[in-house]
Design an enzyme around this catalytic site. Structure first.
Site, PDB file in Angstrom:
ATOM      1  N   GLU A  23       5.357  -3.665 -65.164  1.00 19.88           N
ATOM      2  CA  GLU A  23       6.054  -4.250 -66.320  1.00 19.88           C
ATOM      3  C   GLU A  23       6.722  -5.566 -65.923  1.00 19.88           C
ATOM      4  O   GLU A  23       7.334  -5.668 -64.860  1.00 19.88           O
ATOM      5  CB  GLU A  23       7.097  -3.266 -66.837  1.00 19.88           C
ATOM      6  CG  GLU A  23       7.731  -3.741 -68.118  1.00 19.88           C
ATOM      7  CD  GLU A  23       8.508  -2.631 -68.797  1.00 19.88           C
ATOM      8  OE1 GLU A  23       7.943  -1.550 -69.044  1.00 19.88           O
ATOM      9  OE2 GLU A  23       9.699  -2.862 -69.066  1.00 19.88           O
ATOM     10  N   THR A  54       7.622  -7.166 -71.801  1.00 20.58           N
ATOM     11  CA  THR A  54       8.646  -6.692 -72.736  1.00 20.58           C
ATOM     12  C   THR A  54       8.869  -7.702 -73.864  1.00 20.58           C
ATOM     13  O   THR A  54       8.442  -8.856 -73.787  1.00 20.58           O
ATOM     14  CB  THR A  54       9.981  -6.415 -72.018  1.00 20.58           C
ATOM     15  OG1 THR A  54      10.435  -7.630 -71.427  1.00 20.58           O
ATOM     16  CG2 THR A  54       9.823  -5.345 -70.958  1.00 20.58           C
ATOM     17  N   TYR A  55       9.583  -7.220 -74.873  1.00 20.51           N
ATOM     18  CA  TYR A  55       9.899  -8.039 -76.044  1.00 20.51           C
ATOM     19  C   TYR A  55      11.402  -8.256 -76.055  1.00 20.51           C
ATOM     20  O   TYR A  55      12.173  -7.293 -75.976  1.00 20.51           O
ATOM     21  CB  TYR A  55       9.453  -7.299 -77.311  1.00 20.51           C
ATOM     22  CG  TYR A  55       9.420  -8.169 -78.528  1.00 20.51           C
ATOM     23  CD1 TYR A  55       8.433  -9.139 -78.668  1.00 20.51           C
ATOM     24  CD2 TYR A  55      10.368  -8.030 -79.532  1.00 20.51           C
ATOM     25  CE1 TYR A  55       8.399  -9.948 -79.795  1.00 20.51           C
ATOM     26  CE2 TYR A  55      10.330  -8.835 -80.662  1.00 20.51           C
ATOM     27  CZ  TYR A  55       9.345  -9.791 -80.780  1.00 20.51           C
ATOM     28  OH  TYR A  55       9.311 -10.597 -81.898  1.00 20.51           O
ATOM     29  N   HIS A  83       4.833  -5.508 -75.667  1.00 18.62           N
ATOM     30  CA  HIS A  83       5.894  -4.722 -76.305  1.00 18.62           C
ATOM     31  C   HIS A  83       6.253  -5.374 -77.641  1.00 18.62           C
ATOM     32  O   HIS A  83       6.108  -6.577 -77.820  1.00 18.62           O
ATOM     33  CB  HIS A  83       7.150  -4.696 -75.430  1.00 18.62           C
ATOM     34  CG  HIS A  83       6.987  -3.939 -74.147  1.00 18.62           C
ATOM     35  ND1 HIS A  83       8.009  -3.206 -73.595  1.00 18.62           N
ATOM     36  CD2 HIS A  83       5.940  -3.789 -73.305  1.00 18.62           C
ATOM     37  CE1 HIS A  83       7.592  -2.636 -72.478  1.00 18.62           C
ATOM     38  NE2 HIS A  83       6.349  -2.987 -72.267  1.00 18.62           N
ATOM     39  N   GLY A 114      13.807  -0.627 -80.153  1.00 18.43           N
ATOM     40  CA  GLY A 114      14.720  -1.655 -79.647  1.00 18.43           C
ATOM     41  C   GLY A 114      16.155  -1.199 -79.786  1.00 18.43           C
ATOM     42  O   GLY A 114      16.437  -0.147 -80.386  1.00 18.43           O
ATOM     43  N   ALA A 134      10.873   3.951 -84.009  1.00 22.21           N
ATOM     44  CA  ALA A 134       9.625   3.542 -83.346  1.00 22.21           C
ATOM     45  C   ALA A 134       8.410   4.169 -84.035  1.00 22.21           C
ATOM     46  O   ALA A 134       7.353   3.535 -84.138  1.00 22.21           O
ATOM     47  CB  ALA A 134       9.666   3.941 -81.871  1.00 22.21           C
ATOM     48  N   HIS A 158      17.378  10.103 -74.705  1.00 22.03           N
ATOM     49  CA  HIS A 158      17.865   8.801 -75.200  1.00 22.03           C
ATOM     50  C   HIS A 158      19.375   8.897 -75.356  1.00 22.03           C
ATOM     51  O   HIS A 158      19.888   9.971 -75.706  1.00 22.03           O
ATOM     52  CB  HIS A 158      17.185   8.501 -76.552  1.00 22.03           C
ATOM     53  CG  HIS A 158      17.569   7.172 -77.118  1.00 22.03           C
ATOM     54  ND1 HIS A 158      18.617   7.032 -78.003  1.00 22.03           N
ATOM     55  CD2 HIS A 158      17.076   5.935 -76.913  1.00 22.03           C
ATOM     56  CE1 HIS A 158      18.728   5.742 -78.317  1.00 22.03           C
ATOM     57  NE2 HIS A 158      17.797   5.069 -77.676  1.00 22.03           N
ATOM     58  N   LYS A 174       6.036  10.652 -82.292  1.00 24.88           N
ATOM     59  CA  LYS A 174       5.408   9.360 -81.998  1.00 24.88           C
ATOM     60  C   LYS A 174       3.929   9.578 -81.642  1.00 24.88           C
ATOM     61  O   LYS A 174       3.062   8.796 -82.041  1.00 24.88           O
ATOM     62  CB  LYS A 174       6.158   8.647 -80.866  1.00 24.88           C
ATOM     63  CG  LYS A 174       7.581   8.220 -81.270  1.00 24.88           C
ATOM     64  CD  LYS A 174       8.203   7.223 -80.298  1.00 24.88           C
ATOM     65  CE  LYS A 174       9.261   7.805 -79.427  1.00 24.88           C
ATOM     66  NZ  LYS A 174      10.106   6.789 -78.731  1.00 24.88           N
ATOM     67  N   GLN A 185      11.760   5.787 -69.389  1.00 24.78           N
ATOM     68  CA  GLN A 185      12.938   5.066 -68.906  1.00 24.78           C
ATOM     69  C   GLN A 185      13.067   5.349 -67.407  1.00 24.78           C
ATOM     70  O   GLN A 185      12.521   6.346 -66.909  1.00 24.78           O
ATOM     71  CB  GLN A 185      14.159   5.631 -69.668  1.00 24.78           C
ATOM     72  CG  GLN A 185      15.474   4.990 -69.363  1.00 24.78           C
ATOM     73  CD  GLN A 185      15.434   3.509 -69.616  1.00 24.78           C
ATOM     74  OE1 GLN A 185      15.046   2.737 -68.732  1.00 24.78           O
ATOM     75  NE2 GLN A 185      15.830   3.087 -70.806  1.00 24.78           N
TER      76      GLN A 185
HETATM   77  P1  FAD Z   1      12.993   5.684 -81.243  1.00 22.84           P
HETATM   78  O1  FAD Z   1      11.866   6.527 -80.791  1.00 22.84           O
HETATM   79  O2  FAD Z   1      13.004   5.209 -82.644  1.00 22.84           O
HETATM   80  O3  FAD Z   1      14.345   6.504 -80.947  1.00 22.84           O
HETATM   81  C1  FAD Z   1      15.611   5.874 -81.111  1.00 22.84           C
HETATM   82  C2  FAD Z   1      16.676   6.922 -81.415  1.00 22.84           C
HETATM   83  O4  FAD Z   1      16.425   7.462 -82.713  1.00 22.84           O
HETATM   84  C3  FAD Z   1      16.664   8.104 -80.447  1.00 22.84           C
HETATM   85  O5  FAD Z   1      17.997   8.549 -80.282  1.00 22.84           O
HETATM   86  C4  FAD Z   1      15.857   9.143 -81.182  1.00 22.84           C
HETATM   87  O6  FAD Z   1      16.236  10.466 -80.802  1.00 22.84           O
HETATM   88  C5  FAD Z   1      16.249   8.858 -82.644  1.00 22.84           C
HETATM   89  N1  FAD Z   1      15.152   9.182 -83.580  1.00 22.84           N
HETATM   90  C6  FAD Z   1      13.881   8.740 -83.538  1.00 22.84           C
HETATM   91  N2  FAD Z   1      13.176   9.204 -84.579  1.00 22.84           N
HETATM   92  C7  FAD Z   1      14.039   9.960 -85.317  1.00 22.84           C
HETATM   93  C8  FAD Z   1      13.935  10.695 -86.520  1.00 22.84           C
HETATM   94  N3  FAD Z   1      12.792  10.762 -87.189  1.00 22.84           N
HETATM   95  N4  FAD Z   1      15.040  11.337 -86.981  1.00 22.84           N
HETATM   96  C9  FAD Z   1      16.220  11.277 -86.315  1.00 22.84           C
HETATM   97  N5  FAD Z   1      16.381  10.590 -85.165  1.00 22.84           N
HETATM   98  C10 FAD Z   1      15.307   9.926 -84.674  1.00 22.84           C
HETATM   99  N6  FAD Z   1      13.777  -2.631 -75.621  1.00 22.84           N
HETATM  100  C11 FAD Z   1      13.515  -3.921 -75.986  1.00 22.84           C
HETATM  101  O7  FAD Z   1      14.326  -4.546 -76.665  1.00 22.84           O
HETATM  102  N7  FAD Z   1      12.358  -4.541 -75.616  1.00 22.84           N
HETATM  103  C12 FAD Z   1      11.420  -3.922 -74.866  1.00 22.84           C
HETATM  104  O8  FAD Z   1      10.379  -4.507 -74.559  1.00 22.84           O
HETATM  105  C13 FAD Z   1      11.666  -2.578 -74.440  1.00 22.84           C
HETATM  106  N8  FAD Z   1      10.773  -1.918 -73.685  1.00 22.84           N
HETATM  107  C14 FAD Z   1      11.040  -0.614 -73.325  1.00 22.84           C
HETATM  108  C15 FAD Z   1      10.080   0.070 -72.551  1.00 22.84           C
HETATM  109  C16 FAD Z   1      10.316   1.371 -72.142  1.00 22.84           C
HETATM  110  C17 FAD Z   1       9.293   2.082 -71.312  1.00 22.84           C
HETATM  111  C18 FAD Z   1      11.532   2.022 -72.508  1.00 22.84           C
HETATM  112  C19 FAD Z   1      11.794   3.428 -72.046  1.00 22.84           C
HETATM  113  C20 FAD Z   1      12.474   1.361 -73.272  1.00 22.84           C
HETATM  114  C21 FAD Z   1      12.237   0.032 -73.691  1.00 22.84           C
HETATM  115  N9  FAD Z   1      13.145  -0.659 -74.478  1.00 22.84           N
HETATM  116  C22 FAD Z   1      12.891  -1.960 -74.857  1.00 22.84           C
HETATM  117  C23 FAD Z   1      14.391  -0.034 -74.892  1.00 22.84           C
HETATM  118  C24 FAD Z   1      14.231   0.787 -76.200  1.00 22.84           C
HETATM  119  O9  FAD Z   1      13.920  -0.080 -77.257  1.00 22.84           O
HETATM  120  C25 FAD Z   1      15.541   1.519 -76.433  1.00 22.84           C
HETATM  121  O10 FAD Z   1      15.685   2.540 -75.485  1.00 22.84           O
HETATM  122  C26 FAD Z   1      15.780   2.046 -77.838  1.00 22.84           C
HETATM  123  O11 FAD Z   1      17.140   2.488 -77.940  1.00 22.84           O
HETATM  124  C27 FAD Z   1      14.933   3.251 -78.203  1.00 22.84           C
HETATM  125  O12 FAD Z   1      13.678   2.869 -78.494  1.00 22.84           O
HETATM  126  P2  FAD Z   1      12.574   3.942 -78.930  1.00 22.84           P
HETATM  127  O13 FAD Z   1      11.344   3.158 -79.115  1.00 22.84           O
HETATM  128  O14 FAD Z   1      12.546   5.098 -78.021  1.00 22.84           O
HETATM  129  O15 FAD Z   1      13.183   4.389 -80.348  1.00 22.84           O
END
Ligand code: FAD
Length: 295
Positions: A23, A54-55, A83, A114, A134, A158, A174, A185
């Site tokens: 990455e 990354t983004y 990303h 994000g 996401a 998370h 997802k 993570q």
């Molecule tokens: P989600 O899957 O949407 O989850 C976010 C929160 O919402 C979690 O607490 C989850 O439990 C909750 N949730 C999800 N779906 C539901 C639902 N249907 N109902 C209720 N609660 C729900 N950040 C950046 O800005 N740029 C990047 O390029 C980037 N790359 C990353 C790469 C990796 C491998 C990782 C692990 C993280 C990265 N991040 C990045 C950080 C990431 O965007 C954050 O950790 C963010 O807080 C969570 O993203 P997610 O895609 O897991 O979100």
């Protein structure tokens, strides 16, 4: 199955004994760009399954993800994974960015929610006209182009997860929305990773979950970052690193610890290793040396 636009993630990950991936992040200036491309060149001979970029949380580096992944697609032998996050974008803007990825030849995506601009611990408010989770972005990307999609996973949960079980439900959602693989993570206990995999398998989902490897080169910096993203540095790791005083010895211990974690993960059945390079190949190459991974 492979299609004209690129190989599926499963194929990429399952090609060879184990998947290796790297990455990178978009650099802020010329010197940073030089470091990035040097790191990419140094790691390319290891024939990773993919390299991801990354983004940014906001601002000018966001366009760079399109530029860099496009250049990787054009000028290297590597498969770029771009990303994308929901932060600050309307649905229409996200669609345009997805189209830009397609235009520059990028067909592999990490779909992320994000974090809020105030940081990972702040409350999340979706952008007006934008997406909430996401999962929504996975669905949008699935309907918009020929994308192979990865998502984030959290061995320790998370920071805002209701529980580890709910977090596993989210990852499963997802996958069901169309994600083919996940990257975790950073974490420092193999058991946290294996428990996550077990929770996901127990829900009937067999998507590959690649462990994200971050060597500890600076204990305080990692602890601070860990507090933000919900990763604890275990006492036994702190003890091992704290035995040393000279920066080079601390670094060497951090590399050894990371190599030990990698070995435990692979021995326990992890499908590969995803390295957070921070745009510098040195630490990853040092881990490879310990693992006897050669070109
Ligand atoms: P989600 O899957 O949407 O989850 C976010 C929160 O919402 C979690 O607490 C989850 O439990 C909750 N949730 C999800 N779906 C539901 C639902 N249907 N109902 C209720 N609660 C729900 N950040 C950046 O800005 N740029 C990047 O390029 C980037 N790359 C990353 C790469 C990796 C491998 C990782 C692990 C993280 C990265 N991040 C990045 C950080 C990431 O965007 C954050 O950790 C963010 O807080 C969570 O993203 P997610 O895609 O897991 O979100």
């Amino acid at each position: 199955m492979a299609t004209g636009s690129g190989r599926s993630m499963i194929e990429l990950i399952e090609d060879g004994d184990h998947s290796i991936s790297f990455e990178f992040f978009p650099p802020k200036d010329e010197a940073g760009a030089e470091r990035l491309w040097k790191a990419i060149s140094a790691l390319e001979p290891y024939r990773p399954s993919f390299v991801s970029v990354t983004y940014g949380a906001g601002g000018s580096t966001r366009d760079l993800t399109v530029e860099i992944t496009g250049r990787i697609a054009r000028e290297t032998s590597l498969t770029p994974v771009a990303h994308l996050t929901c932060v600050g974008h309307t649905r229409g803007e996200l669609e345009k960015i997805l189209d830009s990825y397609t235009e520059v030849g990028v067909h592999h995506l990490m779909a992320l929610r994000g974090d809020p601009p105030e940081g990972p611990r702040a409350d999340w408010t979706p952008t007006e006209g934008g997406l909430t989770y996401a999962t929504d972005l996975v669905e949008l990307a699935r309907g918009r182009g020929d994308f192979r999609i990865g998502v984030a996973a959290f061995p320790e949960g998370h920071p805002h997860a209701e529980s580890l079980d709910h977090d596993a439900d989210v990852l499963v959602a997802k996958a069901r929305a169309g994600a083919e693989f996940a990257v975790t993570q950073m974490f420092f206990r193999a058991s946290d990773y294996f428990s996550l995999v077990e929770r996901v398998r127990a829900r009937g989902v067999d998507m590959p979950i690649l462990p994200g490897i971050m060597p500890i080169l600076n204990l305080n910096a990692i602890r601070r970052q860990g507090e933000l993203v919900g990763t604890a540095v275990p006492d036994e790791v702190i003890e091992r690193i704290s035995q040393h005083e000279a920066p080079e010895d601390i670094r060497a211990e951090g590399i050894t610890l990371a190599a030990e974690l990698c070995q435990e993960l692979l021995a326990g059945g992890a499908p590969g290793l995803h390295f957070y390079t921070l745009n510098n190949s040195r630490a990853t190459l040092e881990i490879f040396e310990r693992l006897q991974i050669t070109v």
